[in-house]
Design an enzyme around this catalytic site. Structure first.
Site, PDB file in Angstrom:
ATOM      1  CB  CYS A 372      -0.904   0.040   1.225  1.00  0.00           C
ATOM      2  SG  CYS A 372      -2.075  -1.309   1.335  1.00  0.00           S
ATOM      3  CD  GLU A 406      -0.616  -6.296  -2.661  1.00  0.00           C
ATOM      4  OE1 GLU A 406      -1.711  -5.890  -2.235  1.00  0.00           O
ATOM      5  OE2 GLU A 406       0.235  -6.842  -1.931  1.00  0.00           O
TER       6      GLU A 406
END
Length: 516
Positions: A372, A406
């Site tokens: 994140c 990601e």
């Protein structure tokens, strides 16, 4: 007693006065009936209905009435409100609106055979464009031609046919970086290539890549299903330090905080309280003036702290709750043990104030270097986002491997990464110089080693920039003077850069540790 209408209307008789009075009564009745009709219509506006809604705009902008879906309705103290999601707009624009902003005459009722659409966590979500699939494989040598009379060096000049010269903007100076060996690129890659010499380009059909499956590890999970509760913002405003911020998305804070207008958060330990008095009491006990963990980087007023999710669990969980207010595409886990958090701060006499952060898995099976990433809204559009991305790749350089964020990326995350990848790769290509009178050569793998950007991201960035063309049996990269000037202007705006000399950090091999 009959009213003397002639007293008020001397030039009319009593009959005409009675007709006028009846008209006034009828108008009042119509107005009352209209109110009742509007109330009846608003009663028909239920969850799942769609209708045009007036969007919140700045004073000097024109009104916009995009189509919106009703997600919820509430009535407090006699005031009716509707929570709407604007179709084809990001969820962070969802809001509570009053009935006067609804165009009820264009109401669309939900179909019986359809349920309220649930958000998909796959990379195909409309509001979250993702990076291209990792189907591109390219590892051929690149070379920069000399400024000589070589036919290939005249791309965009006199060495072209009239047809190709027209399509490549003749007269524009271009640099060309050649792929030395003939290559077969995937169809998705070749579709964006220039049409010049397209009849000579090899056409090798390849099977379509299978759809990507959601990840089972990290901060994403295929079992995550969004219900109507998580689609509605539950926190109205937060106060963090000297800033008051309106959240963008739902975050699972305790229910008692969702009923108050402002949630107060300590900017050092990120503890949340329900009143300013509680915050002042907490400050007398809180000894932190910086995030817990080790300070691994400091230059000027910018510092980075490495925080272990296992050793500092409470801070990490509070950080995840705060981040979820501005991140919609990640699944929040209270188990922070497998993660490391890198918090960027800005220093002043009061302490180290959080600017943004990124997290990464201690052991990533897919070599992701970011799980994140977030820059808090008060610090956005100031270059801090690119600084966070640059720092994550600097850590990858210390680890001696390439990395990638990601997937899927949010819309803002994709823009930031695209911009960083473009500037970093162009910086290398522009600075290539001839050596010993020969064309300098560089491979895709060498670019990856210099930048720690994964090969698929390098290739997709070159494709996004439309730099690859097919010319005389080989694929080349062409840099126009306009592209170089645009790159130079963008680099001039990046005032803050990561200095590797200021990073004091040793990577750990978590696989050899019995415990995190």
């Amino acid at each position: 007693m009959a009213a003397d209408w002639s007293k008020y209307f001397p030039y009319t008789n009593q009959t005409s006065c009675f007709i006028f009075y009846s008209s006034l009564s009828k108008m009042a009745d119509d107005k009352e009936n209209k109110k009742i009709g509007l109330k009846t219509t608003l009663d028909m506006v239920v969850e799942g209905c769609r209708l045009p809604v007036k969007m919140s705009i700045l004073p000097n902008e024109e009104e916009e009435w995009p189509l919106a879906e009703i997600l919820s309705r509430k009535e407090e103290k006699g005031k009716l409100e509707f929570y709407v999601h604007y179709i084809d707009f990001n969820k962070r624009l969802d809001e509570w609106v009053l009935p006067d902003r609804l165009r009820v005459e264009e109401l669309q009722f939900p179909r019986k055979d359809q349920k309220t659409p649930q958000k998909q966590t796959s990379s195909a979500a409309n509001s979250r464009p993702t990076t291209p699939d990792r189907e591109l494989q390219l590892s051929k040598k690149l070379s920069l031609p000399e400024q000589t009379s070589s036919p290939a060096a005249k791309l965009g000049g006199q060495g072209q046919t009239p047809q190709s010269q027209t399509k490549s903007n003749a007269g524009r100076k271009r640099k060309a970086i050649f792929l030395d060996e003939k290559q077969d690129l995937p169809p998705a890659y070749c579709n964006s290539l220039s049409s010049q010499d397209s009849q000579d380009a090899p056409a090798t059909p390849q099977p379509s890549a299978p759809p990507q499956q959601p990840r089972q590890t990290g901060s994403m999970s295929s079992s995550h299903d969004e219900n109507i509760i998580t689609r509605i913002k539950n926190i109205e405003t937060i106060e963090l330090g000297k800033y008051r911020i309106k959240p963008w998305y739902f975050s699972p804070y305790p229910p008692e905080l969702t009923t108050i207008s402002i949630v107060f958060i300590c900017e050092f330990c990120l503890k949340y309280v329900k009143s300013r008095k509680c915050l002042e009491r907490h400050r007398t006990k809180c000894t932190l003036r910086h995030p817990p963990g080790n300070e691994i980087y400091r230059k000027s007023t910018i510092s980075f702290f490495e925080i272990d999710g296992r050793k500092n669990k409470m801070y990490s969980q509070n950080l995840c709750l705060l981040a979820k207010l501005f991140l919609d595409h990640k699944t929040l886990y209270y188990d922070t043990d497998p993660f490391l958090f890198y918090v960027m701060t800005e220093y002043d006499i009061k302490g180290f104030h959080i600017v943004g952060f990124f997290s990464k898995e201690k052991e990533s099976t897919e070599d992701y270097n970011v799980a994140c990433i977030l820059t808090l809204p008060p610090y956005q559009r100031k270059g801090y986002g690119k600084l966070l991305i640059e720092f994550s790749y600097e850590l990858s350089k210390f680890e001696g491997k390439t990395g990638s964020p990601e997937k899927p990326l949010s819309d803002l995350g994709l823009l930031s990464y695209r911009s960083y990848w473009s500037q970093t790769i162009l910086e290398i290509l522009v600075n290539l110089k001839p050596e010993n009178g020969e064309r300098p050569q560089v491979t895709i793998n060498e670019i990856c080693e210099l930048t720690s950007i994964r090969k698929e991201d390098v290739i997709s960035t070159l494709q996004h920039l439309n730099l690859i063309n097919y010319y005389k049996g080989q694929y080349i990269i062409t840099l126009s003077q306009e592209s170089i000037d645009t790159h130079n202007r963008a680099m001039a705006k990046r005032k803050i850069r990561i200095d590797a000399k200021c990073l004091h950090w040793t990577p750990k091999d978590w696989a050899k540790r019995g415990k995190w």
